[in-house]
Scaffold this active site. Structure first.
Site, PDB file in Angstrom:
ATOM      1  N   CYS A 136       0.820  -1.207   0.000  1.00 24.13           N
ATOM      2  CA  CYS A 136       0.000   0.000   0.000  1.00 24.13           C
ATOM      3  C   CYS A 136       0.853   1.256   0.000  1.00 24.13           C
ATOM      4  CB  CYS A 136      -0.951  -0.005   1.191  1.00 24.13           C
ATOM      5  SG  CYS A 136      -0.138   0.140   2.788  1.00 24.13           S
ATOM      6  N   GLU A 169      -5.885   1.733  -8.108  1.00 26.53           N
ATOM      7  CA  GLU A 169      -4.784   1.064  -7.425  1.00 26.53           C
ATOM      8  C   GLU A 169      -4.551  -0.289  -8.095  1.00 26.53           C
ATOM      9  OE1 GLU A 169      -3.313   0.091  -2.894  1.00 26.53           O
ATOM     10  OE2 GLU A 169      -5.422  -0.226  -3.384  1.00 26.53           O
TER      11      GLU A 169
END
Length: 490
Positions: A275, A375
């Site tokens: 992340c 993402e």
């Protein structure tokens, strides 16, 4: 691993665990039913009451023992991570080591829970503050850091006097089980630390259980939002850390060799399944051409393969995820981005059945392309060209995510301005992956966080405790008798 013991029941459903470097099924995981979650949560609630009444001195001894055991067994746990997640051994060991920092931080819990005291707030009245545990807390952790993310939460939650139900990813469950066994070996009472495997049924049961007081979650933004909304609707305290689109802003005065090294390390480490990975490099012209050439040169020397063979980058975690990332690469080409390095073609140092996709580099990416908007969670680095610092800052601040960002420059004034103006929770100055040390807190802004508190550090202590203020008046002194022995903690 429930209540300090391996579960011996018969599951209704199971899931398969793979070795991503070979594609072979290496085991299966029992998926908990809602009924089993309720049973474990009730037992954890009983254990939590007893553990909360345990002195800080005794809790601390367990924390120190766990820390020592984790340090001794970290290579074993790293090997489990590589076998089920696929990341290379050095990266897996680094993950465990960073998680160990949080265990060390939690060893200072007597100081961290220290309250305040005011004598004589009124005539013969004293006022003081204390922090108390919540009860049972649930930790729902992702596949990409099967050791570090649980360690962000579990040691602090236990140190604060709570019982924990950890629901790790069913894709790589063994590291969580191994660490739970270390807690038992460290002397933690039965029922305080529990590991339950499961899918949405188990998650929903935790989010709605009347015995669970709080939920810590790390994962994608859509699921983080779901966890936050469902759990808060059932009266729970929630910290839900979501997804990211992390930018690296490169100013023209930056050392481009340093930037190229950092971009490759931060973009492709752990196959981009972080992340905090840098996925968008924002180059302030005129440096883009030279920088891309340096990055491409470094990418040519990388080896993608089996994480046990000394390669630089391992496979992706599942075949489905590999195919999803490859789909983003196709979408980028179709949208008109320039594919500088195509990681789909190999070569790969591993079995043909492995879930392979090598480092991939795009140039001339624009904000409307899906490879920028979404993402990807894979080894895909996108370069966006901007004419100025202000244009780069505006691009970053317009993004709905706000997890981490970095600026590379030799201009201290520009760096100081950036750290003030950028709307992101974690900022690196010539540091590509600005993950805070354990005594600071980890977490983003905007769609990267749902809830009020970040992970570990003092935010973690506050999340896993409730404050209470006591106002007292004592009219008569008391006498305790004689004892000439030196006072001891127990």
């Amino acid at each position: 691993m429930i209540g300090g013991h391996d579960w011996t029941g018969v599951p209704d459903r199971t899931g398969e665990v793979y070795n991503p470097a070979s594609g072979a099924v290496t085991g299966q995981v029992d998926l908990a039913s809602a009924e089993l979650v309720a049973e474990v949560a009730a037992k954890a609630a009983t254990a939590a009451r007893s553990w909360a009444d345990t002195s800080l001195a005794r809790r601390t001894r367990v924390l120190f023992a766990f820390r020592e055991l984790l340090n001794q067994r970290k290579e074993e746990i790293a090997a489990l991570i590589t076998a089920e997640h696929g990341k290379v051994l050095d990266d897996a060991l680094g993950e465990v080591t960073r998680g160990l920092e949080v265990a060390e931080f939690a060893c200072g819990i007597p100081h961290l829970l220290q309250g305040g005291y005011t004598e004589g707030a009124s005539t013969n009245v004293d006022v003081y503050s204390i922090r108390q545990s919540l009860g049972v807390v649930a930790v729902i952790s992702p596949f990409n850091f099967p050791a570090m993310v649980p360690l962000w939460f579990v040691p602090i939650a236990i140190a604060c006097g709570n019982a924990v139900i950890l629901k790790p990813s069913e894709k790589d469950p063994s590291a969580a089980v191994a660490m739970a066994r270390l807690w038992t070996e460290a002397g933690l009472p039965d029922g305080v630390m529990n590991v339950m495997h499961g899918d949405k049924e188990a998650v929903d049961a935790l989010l709605t259980s009347p015995d669970v007081a709080a939920v810590s979650f790390v994962g994608s933004t859509p699921i983080a939002r779901y966890v936050y909304e469902m759990a808060t609707a059932h009266g729970k305290r929630v910290q839900a850390l979501g997804g990211a689109k992390n930018h690296m802003l490169v100013l023209p005065d930056a050392d481009l060799d340093l930037v190229a090294d950092a971009a490759v390390n931060a973009g492709f480490g752990s196959a981009g399944e972080r992340c905090m990975a840098i996925s968008a490099l924002v180059a302030v012209e005129p440096v883009a051409d030279e920088l891309i050439a340096k990055i491409k040169e470094r990418m040519g020397g990388l080896c993608t393969g089996d994480g046990t063979k000394g390669c630089d980058m391992g496979p992706l975690v599942t075949a489905a995820h590999r195919d999803k990332v490859a789909g983003y690469v196709r979408a980028g080409v179709e949208a008109g981005a320039s594919l500088v390095v195509d990681g789909r073609t190999g070569p790969f140092d591993g079995d043909e059945g492995g879930f392979w996709l090598g480092p991939t580099l795009f140039d001339h990416v624009t904000p409307e392309m899906s490879i920028y908007r979404e993402e990807i969670f894979g080894p895909v680095l996108s370069v966006l060209r901007v004419p100025s610092y202000d244009a780069g800052l505006d691009l970053i601040n317009a993004n709905p995510y706000g997890n981490g960002t970095a600026i590379f420059t030799n201009d201290g004034g520009a760096a100081r301005r950036f750290q003030h103006e950028v709307q992101v929770g974690m900022v690196g100055i010539n540091v590509p992956i600005p993950v805070p040390v354990a005594y600071y807190s980890f977490g983003g802004w905007k769609h990267s966080l749902f809830g009020d508190t970040h992970a570990h550090g003092m935010d973690g202590v506050r999340f896993f405790t409730r404050g209470k203020v006591v106002t007292s008046r004592w009219l008569d002194p008391s006498h305790g008798g004689l004892n000439l022995g030196f006072p001891q903690n127990a």
